[in-house]
Design an enzyme around this catalytic site. Structure first.
Site, PDB file in Angstrom:
ATOM      1  CB  CYS A   1      -0.965   0.025   1.187  1.00  0.00           C
ATOM      2  SG  CYS A   1      -2.275   1.216   0.926  1.00  0.00           S
TER       3      CYS A   1
ATOM      4  CB  CYS B   1      -3.922   3.167  -3.379  1.00  0.00           C
ATOM      5  SG  CYS B   1      -3.039   3.564  -1.893  1.00  0.00           S
TER       6      CYS B   1
HETATM    7  P1  FAD Z   1      -0.685 -10.754   4.548  1.00  0.00           P
HETATM    8  O1  FAD Z   1      -2.131 -10.426   4.671  1.00  0.00           O
HETATM    9  O2  FAD Z   1       0.281  -9.856   5.229  1.00  0.00           O
HETATM   10  O3  FAD Z   1      -0.511 -12.254   5.063  1.00  0.00           O
HETATM   11  C1  FAD Z   1       0.700 -12.957   5.105  1.00  0.00           C
HETATM   12  C2  FAD Z   1       0.522 -14.084   6.123  1.00  0.00           C
HETATM   13  O4  FAD Z   1       1.632 -14.975   6.045  1.00  0.00           O
HETATM   14  C3  FAD Z   1       0.486 -13.569   7.563  1.00  0.00           C
HETATM   15  O5  FAD Z   1      -0.676 -14.049   8.197  1.00  0.00           O
HETATM   16  C4  FAD Z   1       1.749 -14.125   8.191  1.00  0.00           C
HETATM   17  O6  FAD Z   1       1.609 -14.444   9.559  1.00  0.00           O
HETATM   18  C5  FAD Z   1       1.982 -15.359   7.357  1.00  0.00           C
HETATM   19  N1  FAD Z   1       3.381 -15.798   7.323  1.00  0.00           N
HETATM   20  C6  FAD Z   1       4.499 -15.054   7.162  1.00  0.00           C
HETATM   21  N2  FAD Z   1       5.603 -15.834   7.200  1.00  0.00           N
HETATM   22  C7  FAD Z   1       5.160 -17.099   7.386  1.00  0.00           C
HETATM   23  C8  FAD Z   1       5.815 -18.367   7.492  1.00  0.00           C
HETATM   24  N3  FAD Z   1       7.137 -18.481   7.429  1.00  0.00           N
HETATM   25  N4  FAD Z   1       5.039 -19.455   7.648  1.00  0.00           N
HETATM   26  C9  FAD Z   1       3.682 -19.376   7.698  1.00  0.00           C
HETATM   27  N5  FAD Z   1       3.017 -18.213   7.607  1.00  0.00           N
HETATM   28  C10 FAD Z   1       3.747 -17.086   7.455  1.00  0.00           C
HETATM   29  N6  FAD Z   1      -4.503  -2.677   0.897  1.00  0.00           N
HETATM   30  C11 FAD Z   1      -5.579  -2.153   0.237  1.00  0.00           C
HETATM   31  O7  FAD Z   1      -6.084  -2.774  -0.690  1.00  0.00           O
HETATM   32  N7  FAD Z   1      -6.117  -0.950   0.579  1.00  0.00           N
HETATM   33  C12 FAD Z   1      -5.619  -0.221   1.597  1.00  0.00           C
HETATM   34  O8  FAD Z   1      -6.135   0.847   1.891  1.00  0.00           O
HETATM   35  C13 FAD Z   1      -4.492  -0.729   2.321  1.00  0.00           C
HETATM   36  N8  FAD Z   1      -3.950  -0.032   3.334  1.00  0.00           N
HETATM   37  C14 FAD Z   1      -2.926  -0.565   4.071  1.00  0.00           C
HETATM   38  C15 FAD Z   1      -2.437   0.149   5.139  1.00  0.00           C
HETATM   39  C16 FAD Z   1      -1.447  -0.375   5.948  1.00  0.00           C
HETATM   40  C17 FAD Z   1      -0.926   0.425   7.102  1.00  0.00           C
HETATM   41  C18 FAD Z   1      -0.940  -1.680   5.680  1.00  0.00           C
HETATM   42  C19 FAD Z   1       0.101  -2.283   6.572  1.00  0.00           C
HETATM   43  C20 FAD Z   1      -1.413  -2.395   4.589  1.00  0.00           C
HETATM   44  C21 FAD Z   1      -2.403  -1.855   3.772  1.00  0.00           C
HETATM   45  N9  FAD Z   1      -2.900  -2.532   2.653  1.00  0.00           N
HETATM   46  C22 FAD Z   1      -3.958  -1.997   1.937  1.00  0.00           C
HETATM   47  C23 FAD Z   1      -2.187  -3.714   2.134  1.00  0.00           C
HETATM   48  C24 FAD Z   1      -2.824  -5.054   2.454  1.00  0.00           C
HETATM   49  O9  FAD Z   1      -3.065  -5.173   3.830  1.00  0.00           O
HETATM   50  C25 FAD Z   1      -1.902  -6.171   1.974  1.00  0.00           C
HETATM   51  O10 FAD Z   1      -1.510  -5.931   0.645  1.00  0.00           O
HETATM   52  C26 FAD Z   1      -2.575  -7.528   2.052  1.00  0.00           C
HETATM   53  O11 FAD Z   1      -2.903  -7.827   3.385  1.00  0.00           O
HETATM   54  C27 FAD Z   1      -1.675  -8.603   1.463  1.00  0.00           C
HETATM   55  O12 FAD Z   1      -2.162  -9.876   1.697  1.00  0.00           O
HETATM   56  P2  FAD Z   1      -1.154 -11.123   1.752  1.00  0.00           P
HETATM   57  O13 FAD Z   1      -1.999 -12.323   1.996  1.00  0.00           O
HETATM   58  O14 FAD Z   1      -0.248 -11.106   0.600  1.00  0.00           O
HETATM   59  O15 FAD Z   1      -0.239 -10.825   3.034  1.00  0.00           O
END
Ligand code: FAD
Ligand code: UQ1
Length: 443
Positions: A194, A372
């Site tokens: 983000c 975004c």
């Molecule tokens: P995540 O949701 O981060 O999940 C990754 C998972 O993998 C976690 O649960 C973690 O515990 C697990 N993991 C890590 N390593 C291991 C391991 N070795 N073994 C097993 N599990 C593991 N997105 C939007 O669309 N709009 C917004 O307005 C927005 N605002 C944001 C604001 C902030 C402050 C932040 C921090 C993020 C924002 N995002 C936004 C981004 C969004 O939250 C992420 O892009 C999204 O959560 C990504 O999903 P993901 O599944 O790839 O990763």
């Protein structure tokens, strides 16, 4: 005298059962434990839970497992508003157990090693899990420790970071305690999730300081490593207008390298003039940490040169291992990493996997859709939406570069429901169908 064979083996069995029971009750799975799943999902964040819900429908719950060590699942996008005091941190989290699709196996441990040559994954407790198909959704890693003086600097007041659940409430404390001086907001020299979030908190802080009559004593500074305010010109132009109108200072190519929290000093390097540094005294500091690939992906053959999951950008299938797929922040898809992108990717990936199962070629292509919601105050949002080409790809038939109240309500009140009840249940694959409907009859 020797015991009859059957007695001997049954006493052994009894011993083994006792041993396993004991190990189970101490939460320890023995190193020789082995499990197999038709579909194994790594990571139970936004992408991992969304895909496990979809894979349950495709493969049946008993054939799907998710490896995730965390007890809690967080809706990270709301942290922007938590840092500004508009939402509580409690509202951002639910137990992982409650978001795990029922019947799907939750392996509550950390992925240590991925071996795609053998189709196995090893967890930190030594369990080996084999799979037929693998979805990698491990997210990215935050690197506060790459800034000298952090993370220990967070023990001091006046500093916060919306990027982690441990530090997001510190942003709000720092903002409330602000008296006079510099409020400094940073953007690191790495890809981030983000990319709008580092500046959203500046706009909210500005609004808060105006509301509380402290704005005239404050100097708001956005120091970004990037050479631009926002990558897409249409939205960058709109944001420059906001910055000028609100008297905010933007410095490009400035990278935070050190925090001296006891003295409230932040040190920046000028990325265009190597060796040149600048110290800024702050009354409030918001840190966006450097970020990088997940170490389990980076340390496996699945990573590209930099360590990001190496995917075909249209099908989301791995470039070298056809039974491996990926979604979200851990991937090298050339579009900003957001939950909105995860939503669009989840629909495409579902389609790709269903085609592969039928021995057919993936047909539906991911266009790089990402979004975004750029929060510019406590009641306005510029809703940026665009694709791989960098062209705006807006859902609503209105100019979304304009600051709008309705979009703030969408971000603050509607999106959390869409996330918990739509995306995580595998029912929300992004706004594309609605965009097409809303633009019917238009160019
Ligand atoms: P995540 O949701 O981060 O999940 C990754 C998972 O993998 C976690 O649960 C973690 O515990 C697990 N993991 C890590 N390593 C291991 C391991 N070795 N073994 C097993 N599990 C593991 N997105 C939007 O669309 N709009 C917004 O307005 C927005 N605002 C944001 C604001 C902030 C402050 C932040 C921090 C993020 C924002 N995002 C936004 C981004 C969004 O939250 C992420 O892009 C999204 O959560 C990504 O999903 P993901 O599944 O790839 O990763
Ligand atoms: C979206 O789908 C999504 O994921 C659920 C977000 O994350 C919270 C978003 O911020 C946005 C903007 C979308 C896109 C949805 C619409 C209705 C434009």
């Amino acid at each position: 005298p020797k015991l009859p064979i059957h007695t001997r083996s049954s006493s052994r069995l009894l011993f083994a059962a006792k041993f396993l029971k004991q190990r189970e009750s101490t939460g320890f799975s023995p190193a020789f434990a082995k499990q197999h799943y038709k579909m194994l999902v790594l990571g139970g964040g936004s992408g991992g839970i969304a895909m496990s819900a979809r894979m349950k429908r495709m493969f049946g719950a008993e054939n799907v497992a998710v490896v995730e060590p965390s007890e809690m699942h967080y809706y990270q996008p709301i942290w922007t508003l938590v840092g500004a005091g508009a939402k509580t941190v409690a509202s951002s989290g639910r137990s992982t157990a409650s978001v795990m699709p029922s019947g799907v196996k939750w392996v509550k441990s950390k992925v240590q090693e991925i071996n795609p040559e053998k189709n196995t994954v090893r967890t930190d407790d030594g369990t080996e899990i084999s799979y037929e198909y693998l979805i990698v959704a491990l997210g990215l890693q935050l690197h506060y420790e790459k800034i000298k003086g952090l993370p220990e600097g967070f023990e001091h007041p006046n500093i916060g970071s919306n990027y982690s659940v441990q530090t997001v409430e510190k942003t709000w404390k720092a903002l409330q305690n602000f008296k006079e001086g510099n409020a400094v907001f940073t953007f690191p020299n790495t890809p981030v999730k983000c990319p709008g979030a580092p500046q959203k908190i500046m706009y909210l802080s500005d609004a808060y300081l105006r509301k509380t009559g402290k704005r005239s004593k404050a100097n708001l500074i956005y120091n970004t490593s990037l050479p631009v305010l926002f990558a897409i010109k249409k939205y960058a132009d709109a944001l420059w207008d906001v910055v000028k109108e609100r008297d905010l200072q933007v410095n490009l190519r400035q990278n935070l390298i050190e925090v001296r929290a006891d003295k409230r000093e932040a040190v920046f390097e000028n990325l265009d003039k190597p060796g040149e540094t600048k110290v800024i005294e702050y009354e409030m500091l918001h840190v966006t940490p450097p970020m990088g690939p997940n170490s389990a992906v980076k340390g496996s053959p699945l990573g590209d040169e930099a360590g990001w999951l190496d995917l075909d950008k249209e099908s989301l299938q791995h470039k070298r291992y056809p039974n491996v797929f990926g979604i979200g922040d851990c991937t090298n898809l050339p579009t900003p990493r957001t939950a909105a992108a995860v939503a669009a990717e989840s629909g495409i990936l579902n389609r790709t996997i269903s085609k592969i199962l039928k021995n057919e070629k993936p047909d539906k292509k991911y266009d790089g859709y990402t979004s975004c919601p750029l929060v510019t105050s406590y009641n306005t949002v510029i809703l940026a939406e665009f694709d791989y080409t960098g062209q705006p790809l807006e859902t609503f038939p209105i100019n979304q570069a304009k600051e709008r109240r309705i979009m703030y309500h969408m971000k603050a009140d509607f999106m959390p429901h869409l996330y918990w009840h739509g995306l995580l249940r595998g029912l929300w694959g992004g706004p594309e169908p609605y965009r097409k409907l809303l633009h019917l009859g238009m160019k």
